[in-house]
Design a protein around this motif. Structure first.
Motif, PDB file in Angstrom:
ATOM      1  N   ALA A  40       0.834  -1.207   0.000  1.00  0.00           N
ATOM      2  CA  ALA A  40       0.000   0.000   0.000  1.00  0.00           C
ATOM      3  C   ALA A  40       0.868   1.256   0.000  1.00  0.00           C
ATOM      4  O   ALA A  40       0.583   2.223  -0.719  1.00  0.00           O
ATOM      5  N   ALA A  41       1.932   1.236   0.782  1.00  0.00           N
ATOM      6  CA  ALA A  41       2.847   2.385   0.828  1.00  0.00           C
ATOM      7  C   ALA A  41       3.548   2.568  -0.514  1.00  0.00           C
ATOM      8  O   ALA A  41       3.663   3.699  -1.019  1.00  0.00           O
ATOM      9  N   LYS A  42       4.002   1.484  -1.091  1.00  0.00           N
ATOM     10  CA  LYS A  42       4.703   1.555  -2.379  1.00  0.00           C
ATOM     11  C   LYS A  42       3.784   2.104  -3.473  1.00  0.00           C
ATOM     12  O   LYS A  42       4.182   2.975  -4.253  1.00  0.00           O
ATOM     13  N   GLU A  43       2.551   1.615  -3.522  1.00  0.00           N
ATOM     14  CA  GLU A  43       1.600   2.087  -4.527  1.00  0.00           C
ATOM     15  C   GLU A  43       1.313   3.566  -4.364  1.00  0.00           C
ATOM     16  O   GLU A  43       1.272   4.314  -5.340  1.00  0.00           O
ATOM     17  N   ARG A  44       1.121   4.006  -3.114  1.00  0.00           N
ATOM     18  CA  ARG A  44       0.837   5.436  -2.874  1.00  0.00           C
ATOM     19  C   ARG A  44       2.053   6.284  -3.223  1.00  0.00           C
ATOM     20  O   ARG A  44       1.915   7.363  -3.806  1.00  0.00           O
ATOM     21  N   ALA A  45       3.240   5.814  -2.906  1.00  0.00           N
ATOM     22  CA  ALA A  45       4.465   6.548  -3.242  1.00  0.00           C
ATOM     23  C   ALA A  45       4.605   6.671  -4.763  1.00  0.00           C
ATOM     24  O   ALA A  45       4.977   7.736  -5.270  1.00  0.00           O
ATOM     25  N   SER A  52      10.448   6.219  -2.067  1.00  0.00           N
ATOM     26  CA  SER A  52      10.555   6.220  -0.608  1.00  0.00           C
ATOM     27  C   SER A  52      11.226   4.964  -0.090  1.00  0.00           C
ATOM     28  O   SER A  52      11.216   3.932  -0.746  1.00  0.00           O
ATOM     29  N   ALA A  53      11.767   5.087   1.098  1.00  0.00           N
ATOM     30  CA  ALA A  53      12.163   3.923   1.879  1.00  0.00           C
ATOM     31  C   ALA A  53      10.966   3.624   2.768  1.00  0.00           C
ATOM     32  O   ALA A  53      10.365   4.528   3.358  1.00  0.00           O
ATOM     33  N   ILE A  54      10.588   2.340   2.854  1.00  0.00           N
ATOM     34  CA  ILE A  54       9.384   1.929   3.576  1.00  0.00           C
ATOM     35  C   ILE A  54       9.773   0.844   4.585  1.00  0.00           C
ATOM     36  O   ILE A  54      10.356  -0.165   4.206  1.00  0.00           O
ATOM     37  N   ALA A  77      16.861   5.007   4.344  1.00  0.00           N
ATOM     38  CA  ALA A  77      16.623   3.655   4.869  1.00  0.00           C
ATOM     39  C   ALA A  77      16.592   3.681   6.397  1.00  0.00           C
ATOM     40  O   ALA A  77      15.643   3.185   7.018  1.00  0.00           O
ATOM     41  N   ASP A  78      17.606   4.248   6.999  1.00  0.00           N
ATOM     42  CA  ASP A  78      17.657   4.324   8.465  1.00  0.00           C
ATOM     43  C   ASP A  78      16.534   5.196   9.020  1.00  0.00           C
ATOM     44  O   ASP A  78      15.938   4.872  10.055  1.00  0.00           O
ATOM     45  N   LEU A  79      16.234   6.289   8.320  1.00  0.00           N
ATOM     46  CA  LEU A  79      15.178   7.186   8.791  1.00  0.00           C
ATOM     47  C   LEU A  79      13.823   6.486   8.807  1.00  0.00           C
ATOM     48  O   LEU A  79      13.053   6.632   9.756  1.00  0.00           O
ATOM     49  N   ALA A  80      13.518   5.725   7.766  1.00  0.00           N
ATOM     50  CA  ALA A  80      12.228   5.029   7.704  1.00  0.00           C
ATOM     51  C   ALA A  80      12.089   4.039   8.857  1.00  0.00           C
ATOM     52  O   ALA A  80      11.034   3.974   9.506  1.00  0.00           O
ATOM     53  N   GLY A 136      11.444   9.782   2.344  1.00  0.00           N
ATOM     54  CA  GLY A 136      11.672   9.958   0.921  1.00  0.00           C
ATOM     55  C   GLY A 136      11.698  11.414   0.513  1.00  0.00           C
ATOM     56  O   GLY A 136      12.669  12.115   0.732  1.00  0.00           O
ATOM     57  N   LEU A 137      10.589  11.888  -0.029  1.00  0.00           N
ATOM     58  CA  LEU A 137      10.548  13.177  -0.700  1.00  0.00           C
ATOM     59  C   LEU A 137      10.472  14.362   0.259  1.00  0.00           C
ATOM     60  O   LEU A 137      11.339  15.217   0.276  1.00  0.00           O
ATOM     61  N   SER A 138       9.419  14.428   1.059  1.00  0.00           N
ATOM     62  CA  SER A 138       9.230  15.534   1.992  1.00  0.00           C
ATOM     63  C   SER A 138       8.464  15.042   3.209  1.00  0.00           C
ATOM     64  O   SER A 138       7.828  13.985   3.152  1.00  0.00           O
ATOM     65  N   LYS A 139       8.494  15.807   4.286  1.00  0.00           N
ATOM     66  CA  LYS A 139       7.815  15.356   5.499  1.00  0.00           C
ATOM     67  C   LYS A 139       6.309  15.250   5.299  1.00  0.00           C
ATOM     68  O   LYS A 139       5.677  14.343   5.825  1.00  0.00           O
TER      69      LYS A 139
END
Length: 163
Positions: A40-45, A52-54, A77-80, A136-139
């Motif tokens: 779901a996250a990948k599709e929305r991204a 994004s890193a998920i 990657a670490d942030l996600a 990924g892109l923005s907050k």
């Protein structure tokens, strides 16, 4: 002997009752659920053109599933993972935590808790079963993708079944 037998019987009964009282039912996020959230996250991204890193974690913040889409900065990657871990352990979105800091609740900063938007608890029947973190892109985009992904296990309004 009779007093000893009665005492043993009472003790056994008390111990059995207390064991039953100390157990709870837990809903767990399994790999299928983690993959549903990830997809779901990948599709929305992809819809948002926001690579994004998920990360999907369990309630303790331990990683269940992860994907770094093409074109994402390595640090994402670490942030996600940290965003997901924070949302799971505190059982609230990292956006809420960031807003608390912006309103003067600086104790979160000194506690060493990552508080960037993009982490969202995953709830099933009101219980936190894990969390998703997006970097990924923005907050704003991260938070929107995380919200969409976390809702992927919610019952469908029409059928009452998982999507």
């Amino acid at each position: 002997m009779t007093k000893l037998g009665i005492s043993v019987g009472i003790l056994a009964t008390v111990l059995c009752l207390s064991v039953r009282a100390q157990t709870i039912d837990i809903i767990a996020l399994d790999q299928d659920g983690a993959q549903t959230i990830l997809q779901a996250a990948k599709e929305r991204a992809q819809q948002r053109s926001a690579p994004s890193a998920i990360a999907v974690v369990d309630p303790a913040g331990d990683l269940l599933s992860f994907q770094r889409m093409d074109g994402v900065r390595p640090a994402s990657a670490d942030l996600a993972i940290e965003k997901a871990r924070t949302a799971a352990r505190l059982q609230r979105s990292t956006a809420e935590i960031e807003d608390s800091i912006d309103q003067g609740r600086t104790a979160f900063v000194t506690a060493g808790i990552p508080v960037l938007r993009g982490g969202m608890p995953i709830r099933v029947n009101g219980a936190v079963v894990g969390a998703v973190g997006i970097a990924g892109l923005s907050k704003e985009t991260d938070a929107e993708i995380a919200n969409t992904a976390a809702a992927a296990l919610s019952p469908s309004p029409r059928t009452g079944q998982r999507r």
